[in-house]
Design a protein around this motif. Structure first.
Motif, mmCIF file in Angstrom:
data_model
loop_
_atom_site.group_PDB
_atom_site.id
_atom_site.type_symbol
_atom_site.label_atom_id
_atom_site.label_comp_id
_atom_site.label_asym_id
_atom_site.label_seq_id
_atom_site.Cartn_x
_atom_site.Cartn_y
_atom_site.Cartn_z
ATOM 1 N N ARG A 113 -2.783 6.100 -1.373
ATOM 2 C CA ARG A 113 -1.971 5.435 -0.352
ATOM 3 C C ARG A 113 -0.531 5.926 -0.475
ATOM 4 O O ARG A 113 -0.052 6.229 -1.566
ATOM 5 N N GLY A 157 3.651 5.607 0.322
ATOM 6 C CA GLY A 157 4.767 4.695 0.525
ATOM 7 C C GLY A 157 6.093 5.437 0.571
ATOM 8 O O GLY A 157 6.145 6.666 0.553
ATOM 9 N N ARG A 170 -3.891 0.310 6.725
ATOM 10 C CA ARG A 170 -3.546 -0.126 5.383
ATOM 11 C C ARG A 170 -4.374 0.565 4.300
ATOM 12 O O ARG A 170 -4.028 0.461 3.120
ATOM 13 N N ARG A 171 -5.432 1.250 4.676
ATOM 14 C CA ARG A 171 -6.174 2.019 3.682
ATOM 15 C C ARG A 171 -5.447 3.299 3.283
ATOM 16 O O ARG A 171 -5.775 3.900 2.265
ATOM 17 N N LYS A 215 1.051 2.227 2.587
ATOM 18 C CA LYS A 215 1.436 0.999 1.891
ATOM 19 C C LYS A 215 2.901 0.631 2.112
ATOM 20 O O LYS A 215 3.369 -0.358 1.542
ATOM 21 N N ASP A 216 3.626 1.379 2.920
ATOM 22 C CA ASP A 216 5.022 1.055 3.242
ATOM 23 C C ASP A 216 5.028 -0.070 4.268
ATOM 24 O O ASP A 216 4.586 0.100 5.411
ATOM 25 N N ASP A 217 5.549 -1.233 3.904
ATOM 26 C CA ASP A 217 5.492 -2.407 4.777
ATOM 27 C C ASP A 217 6.286 -2.217 6.065
ATOM 28 O O ASP A 217 5.877 -2.724 7.123
#
Length: 476
Positions: A3, A5, A153-154, A157-159
């Motif tokens: 993932r 970010g 989201r798989r 991971k950066d919100d």
């Protein structure tokens, strides 16, 4: 699964927004929306960066219109500033997705596309006896938002990037389509789950491709069927065992139901490779490929419209030539030598001619035009006081390659008052495998060589001023 970010700062950086604005305005710089944005481009980009950083950015409304060929579709166009944001987002996501997308997925990717998909399928059809062709029913209108967000989201991971992606999905306009029920649904479940992505957004193309990436790996890895080709929602599986492909269709149907998608049962079939497959605009067989008949019919309809628009002055010759070149570029990837030669007989464009002529009248005029002599005697128009009417002949040039050539030299003035392009060779079409070198002769006898890519040159010849007709003929 890896993932990614720490992408947000790169997304809202000044350099990324400038590149995104340059991509968004390609071939659209003359439109009002782009010119208004570019009048204060720095201020607009700074405002976008501030809104994104503060999470106050909100997408605007869509402009929509319907297209009815080959089937009804609702096309949605986002505001220009939103398109800049879409490009800025995909500048960050595209390198990540390219690392993980299946190599036999050909939609919306660099060095892929329809022609590469057709080449790959034809290569596999020469090796395998049977083909299973599948299509997803109303794919863009059926994409479930909740499942699509889980797919994001798989990999990410950066919100903050996920916030922007969710915002784009949530602001999709309503798409036409019938509700669909799946196992475990009650009566109102299809109405409670938002679905559908607008056709026309850059992000919609990539998100839809991302949605089916799991299907690509499921078919080739878990099901163990290696020969596979997919372009958007149209995909094919190949094997020498017909019964194995029929079983694979059931497994694919079960997987898609878990993604709340349905196969189009009327477009699901297994057939021998030698019978041919219709895919990405071509009728493909192991030995050759042809254009789809509806494609040819639609193109002839466009040519009739262009002839009328050119006669009325609503189109310039440059606009007509771009459209002809575009279709020829598509047709060159099929075995369409004789088809292009046959269609190019109708590519005559005349200013001020009568429009809305019936087919019978057009056919009669075409027959009369074909009965005219192909060459005009030089003495008839050899008036030194009017050099623009003088037709001269030059000896044929020696050409590289094995194709026989002959030159037609036309001098004079075209409709804009500029001199005509001189002489261009007429070559026998070499098909989609390639064409020999092309030379264009100027008035002084000098020549220049074009590039070696397979393409067609146009001969733009103007007959005596009484008719004022321009005839474009396709030559390799």
């Amino acid at each position: 699964m890896k993932r990614y970010g720490q992408l947000w700062e790169r997304l809202i950086s000044w350099e990324n927004l400038v590149v995104a604005a340059m991509k968004a305005q390609r071939r659209k710089r003359s439109t009002d929306a782009v010119q208004r944005f570019n009048f204060d481009q720095e201020g607009e980009l700074l405002r976008l960066a501030r809104e994104l950083a503060e999470h106050t950015y909100r997408p605007g409304g869509f402009r929509t219109h319907w297209v009815y060929r080959p089937k009804p579709r609702l096309i949605s166009a986002a505001p220009y500033r939103d398109r800049v944001v879409h490009h800025a987002l995909m500048n960050i996501l595209e390198p990540i997705l390219e690392r993980h997308f299946h190599p036999d997925s050909f939609a919306c990717r660099h060095n892929k596309g329809t022609h590469a998909a057709a080449d790959r399928l034809q290569e596999l059809m020469r090796r395998y006896e049977y083909v299973l062709q599948c299509d997803i029913r109303m794919f863009f209108a059926s994409i479930d938002h909740a499942i699509l967000k889980q797919t994001f989201r798989r990999r990410i991971k950066d919100d903050e990037v996920l916030w922007l992606m969710d915002l784009i999905v949530d602001n999709s306009n309503e798409q036409p389509g019938l509700p669909a029920w799946f196992a475990g649904d009650d009566l109102f479940t299809p109405l409670e789950r938002p679905r559908g992505l607008p056709i026309g957004n850059l992000t919609s193309q990539w998100f839809a491709n991302w949605m089916l990436d799991g299907l690509d790996h499921h078919v080739t890895s878990r099901m163990g069927l290696g020969p596979y080709v997919r372009y958007c929602d149209d995909f094919l599986l190949l094997n020498d065992d017909r019964s194995l492909l029929k079983d694979a269709a059931g497994q694919v149907r079960q997987y898609l139901c878990g993604r709340r998608l349905h196969l189009h049962e009327h477009k699901l079939f297994v057939r021998p490779s030698r019978a041919g497959i219709t895919f990405v605009g071509y009728r493909i067989r192991p030995t050759h490929r042809l254009l789809k008949k509806p494609n040819v019919v639609a193109f002839r309809r466009r040519v009739r419209w262009m002839r009328d628009a050119y006669a009325q002055g609503r189109l310039d010759w440059a606009d007509v030539k771009v459209r002809l070149d575009s279709w020829i570029g598509h047709a060159c990837h099929a075995d369409s030598k004789r088809l292009i030669e046959w269609l190019s007989r109708d590519w005559r464009f005349t200013r001020g001619s009568s429009v809305n002529v019936s087919r019978s009248a057009r056919r009669h005029m075409e027959q009369q035009r074909q009965q005219l002599p192909r060459r005009v005697p030089e003495q008839q128009y050899a008036d030194e006081s009017q050099p623009e009417q003088r037709i001269s002949r030059r000896p044929a040039l020696s050409m590289q390659g094995e194709h026989s050539t002959r030159n037609r030299t036309v001098q004079g003035r075209c409709e804009r008052g500029l001199e005509s392009p001189g002489s261009a060779p007429e070559l026998h079409l070499a098909g989609r495998q390639g064409c020999s070198q092309i030379h264009v002769v100027g008035r002084d006898g000098s020549g220049r060589s074009h590039d070696q890519r397979p393409h067609f040159a146009f001969i733009r010849a103007q007959v005596p001023p009484s008719s004022g007709e321009t005839h474009a003929t396709a030559r390799p």
